[in-house]
Enzyme design. Structure first.
Site, PDB file in Angstrom:
ATOM      1  NE  ARG A 174     -67.954  13.323 -43.587  1.00 43.32           N
ATOM      2  CZ  ARG A 174     -68.729  13.005 -44.493  1.00 43.32           C
ATOM      3  NH1 ARG A 174     -70.238  13.778 -44.262  1.00 43.32           N
ATOM      4  NH2 ARG A 174     -68.644  12.610 -45.644  1.00 43.32           N
ATOM      5  CG  ASP A 462     -70.312  10.080 -50.597  1.00 38.82           C
ATOM      6  OD1 ASP A 462     -71.513   9.703 -50.850  1.00 38.82           O
ATOM      7  OD2 ASP A 462     -70.108  11.126 -49.895  1.00 38.82           O
TER       8      ASP A 462
END
Length: 546
Positions: A174, A462
Site C-alpha cells: 500500500r 493508526d
C-alpha cells in the site's frame, strides 16, 4: 525601440529527480540511477494530473460543506447500467483472501507478517507507517529482500528473526495516498520548477521497478492497495500509471492488480465507476472503515448538529451509514466479479492480560461473522493471534470455496440518503472526549518517533483512527456540543484535557509529547481544519533539513 511580437519564448529543462535525504546503508540499492529515471518519468507524465485531481477534491469538499450532498452521478449512469463488463479479478496468489494481515514494512514486522499464516499481507507504507525518510527507504529494502528470500533481522537485544513459513502470504503493498508529498525527493519539471515528489509515485515506483519481474517469477505479481481515492478520475489516473509502468519494464498488460480502499464518502458514490476505470487491473474493493468515518466528519463538519457523531466507540459497523456503505460495496463488487474485502476491527489481544485477550477475540469474532455473513470474501486483522479467530468465521461460510463471488445480493438497495444517514442517537460522553484527546496525542507522539501502528488501550491505532479522534474534537467545538452531563465542549476545556493528558503520560527523555500536543492543538483546536493531520506534522517534524 523594437517591440517583440508573437509568443514569449520559454526555457525548457530536462525533467529530473534529486535526492535531498541523507543516504544510509544500502540506500543505493533502492535509489539506483535506473529507478530514479523511472520515478522521473512517472512524475513528468502524471504529476500535473495528480495536482488537478487534488484540486477536484477541494472543490468537492467545498460543495458538500456548502449544502450540496453527494449523489450518484448522472453522467456515468451508462456505466452502472451496463451489465456486461467485468473486472480482471484475482491475479495469481489472490484467489483466496479470507484473512489478510496488515502492518508496516520494517524488517521485524515484515518477517512476522510472512510467518503469520495469513493468505495476504498488506505491506503498509501508508497509515501504519510513519513516513520518515528512514522508514520509506528501509521499508523498500525489507520488501526487496523478502521477495528474494534474503530477509533476516537481529534485534538490539540479539534475538534473530527469520522467515520460516513454508507458505507465505501474497504481498499487496500500500503506497501513500495522492495527497502526501515526499520532501526528501525533489522533482524538477520542464519549466524548471522544483517541487516535492509525490509519496504515491515514490512508494509505488520504487517497489514496482525493483520487484515486478521477480514477483511474477515467484508465481505472484505486483499487487497494490490503493488508499484515499475520492473519484473515478483518480482511479483512471492510477490505471494510466499502471499501464505505462507495465510497458516501461516490459511485462504484460494487466500484470498489476489493485485493490481499492473505499474509505472516503465521495468514493462510496462511485464504486462501479472506480471498478470500471481500473477494470484491466483491479481485483477488488476494501471497506476501509476508519478513514470512511473520518471522511464523513471531514465533509460534514460544518453542516450542523444533525451531522455530529457521538463517541468514537459508538460509531460501529451496524449504524445506518456504515451498514449502507458496506452492503453496497459487497453488491457492487460481486456484480462485477471483484472481491469484497472487509475492514479491520481495532481490538487486539494482550498476551499479558487474558481478560483483554478474551474480549478481543469475542469482538473480532462477532465482527468477522457479520462480514462473512454479509458476503465479504475476506477480511483484515492487525495481529497474528487474531488470524485463527477471523479464519474460523470465514471458513464457516466459505468452506472449501476460495470466495463467495457468486453471492450477488440483489435484495440490497441503497439510496444516496442512506449513505449520509449519520443519526445514531447516542450521547457524547466526558470519557469519550478525554479518550479522543488522549489517543490522538499519544498516537501523534509515537508517529513523530517513527511508529505508524501503535497499541493504545488495547486497540490498534493508526493515522486513520487518530484522524477520527482529532476531527471529532474539532467538530464538537465548532458545533457547540455538550457532553451528556451538560458540559459545553470548548477550546478551553480541551486545552485543560491536553494538560491532563501530558501529566498522565509516561514521560521519558527524548519523548515527543510536547511536539505532539502542539500538532494536536493545530489540527483540533485551530479555526481552520487541516485536511490531514499528517500534512503539517510531516512538514514540521519529519523532513530532514540538514
Amino acid at each position: 525601440m523594437r517591440t517583440r511580437t508573437g509568443p514569449i519564448p520559454t526555457q525548457t529543462h530536462e525533467p529530473s529527480i534529486e535526492i535531498a535525504g541523507r543516504l544510509g546503508p544500502r540506500y543505493d540499492e533502492v535509489l539506483t540511477p535506473e529507478a530514479l529515471a523511472f520515478l522521473t518519468e512517472l512524475h513528468h507524465r502524471f504529476g500535473a494530473r495528480r495536482h488537478d485531481r487534488l484540486a477536484d477534491r477541494m472543490r468537492r469538499r467545498f460543495e458538500i460543506g456548502n449544502g450540496h450532498d453527494p449523489q450518484f452521478r448522472d453522467d456515468t449512469r451508462h456505466i452502472r447500467e451496463d451489465a456486461e463488463w467485468k473486472v480482471a479479478g484475482a491475479g495469481p496468489g489472490l484467489e483466496d483472501r479470507r484473512v489478510e494481515i496488515t502492518g508496516p514494512t520494517d524488517p521485524k514486522m515484515t518477517i512476522n507478517a510472512l510467518n503469520s499464516g495469513a493468505k495476504v499481507w498488506l505491506a503498509d507504507q501508508e497509515d501504519a507507517t510513519s513516513p520518515t525518510w528512514k522508514n520509506v527507504i528501509e521499508g523498500q529494502l525489507s520488501l526487496r529482500d523478502a521477495i528474494r528470500g534474503e530477509l533476516s533481522f537481529t534485534s538490539p537485544e540479539g534475538k534473530r528473526y527469520e522467515v520460516t513459513a513454508t507458505e507465505t502470504p501474497t504481498i499487496v503493498m500500500r503506497p501513500r495516498g495522492w495527497h502526501l508529498p515526499e520532501q526528501h525527493i525533489r522533482f524538477t519539471d520542464r519549466t524548471g520548477r522544483t517541487m516535492a515528489a509525490s509519496g504515491s509515485l515514490v512508494d509505488f515506483g520504487l517497489y514496482f521497478f525493483h520487484n515486478a519481474k521477480q514477483l511474477i517469477a515467484n508465481g505472484r505479481g505486483p499487487y497494490f492497495y490503493i488508499a484515499k481515492l475520492e473519484s473515478s478520475e483518480e482511479a483512471k489516473l492510477w490505471d494510466d500509471v499502471f499501464t505505462f509502468s507495465e510497458q516501461y519494464v516490459g511485462i504484460p498488460h494487466g500484470s498489476i492488480r489493485a485493490t481499492v480502499l473505499i474509505e472516503t464518502l465521495p468514493a462510496a458514490f462511485e464504486m462501479e465507476e472506480i471498478l470500471f476505470e481500473l477494470r484491466d487491473h483491479i481485483a477488488g474493493l476494501n471497506a476501509g472503515r476508519w478513514d470512511y468515518i473520518f471522511s464523513i466528519i471531514k465533509n460534514y463538519r460544518g453542516r450542523g448538529a444533525r451531522f455530529v457523531l457521538p463517541d468514537r466507540s459508538e460509531v460501529t459497523m451496524t449504524v445506518p451509514f456504515m451498514r449502507a456503505y458496506t452492503e453496497l460495496l459487497v453488491k457492487t463488487c460481486h456484480k462485477r466479479g471483484a472481491f469484497a474485502i472487509g475492514g479491520m476491527s481495532a481490538f487486539i489481544p494482550n498476551r499479558r492480560d487474558p481478560e483483554v485477550t478474551e474480549r478481543a477475540f469475542e469482538k473480532v469474532a462477532a465482527d468477522k461473522k457479520r462480514e462473512a455473513g454479509d458476503g465479504f470474501d475476506g477480511t483484515w486483522v492487525a495481529h497474528p493471534d487474531l488470524i485463527p479467530v477471523a479464519r474460523a468465521e470465514f471458513d464457516a461460510v466459505l468452506g472449501d470455496r476460495p470466495n463467495q463471488l457468486d453471492r450477488q445480493r440483489p435484495e440490497v438497495e441503497v439510496a444516496a440518503s442512506d449513505l449520509i444517514d449519520v443519526h445514531i442517537g447516542r450521547p457524547i460522553t466526558t470519557a469519550g472526549v478525554h479518550g479522543n484527546v488522549s489517543v490522538a496525542i499519544r498516537y501523534i507522539e509515537a508517529w513523530l518517533r517513527g511508529l505508524g501502528a501503535v497499541a493504545i488501550d488495547n486497540l490498534m491505532e493508526d493515522a486513520a483512527t487518530a484522524e477520527i479522534s482529532r476531527s471529532q474534537v474539532w467538530q464538537w467545538i465548532h458545533q457547540d456540543r455538550t457532553t451528556e452531563d451538560g458540559t459545553l465542549i470548548t477550546r478551553e476545556s480541551i486545552e485543560a484535557l491536553v494538560t491532563q493528558v501530558l501529566a498522565e503520560a509516561d514521560r521519558r527523555e527524548g519523548d515527543r509529547f510536547d511536539d505532539a500536543a502542539d500538532i494536536f492543538r493545530e489540527v483540533a483546536l485551530g479555526q481552520d481544519f487541516p485536511a490531514f493531520l499528517t500534512l503539517p506534522a510531516y512538514a514540521k517534524y519529519l523532513v530532514e533539513t540538514d
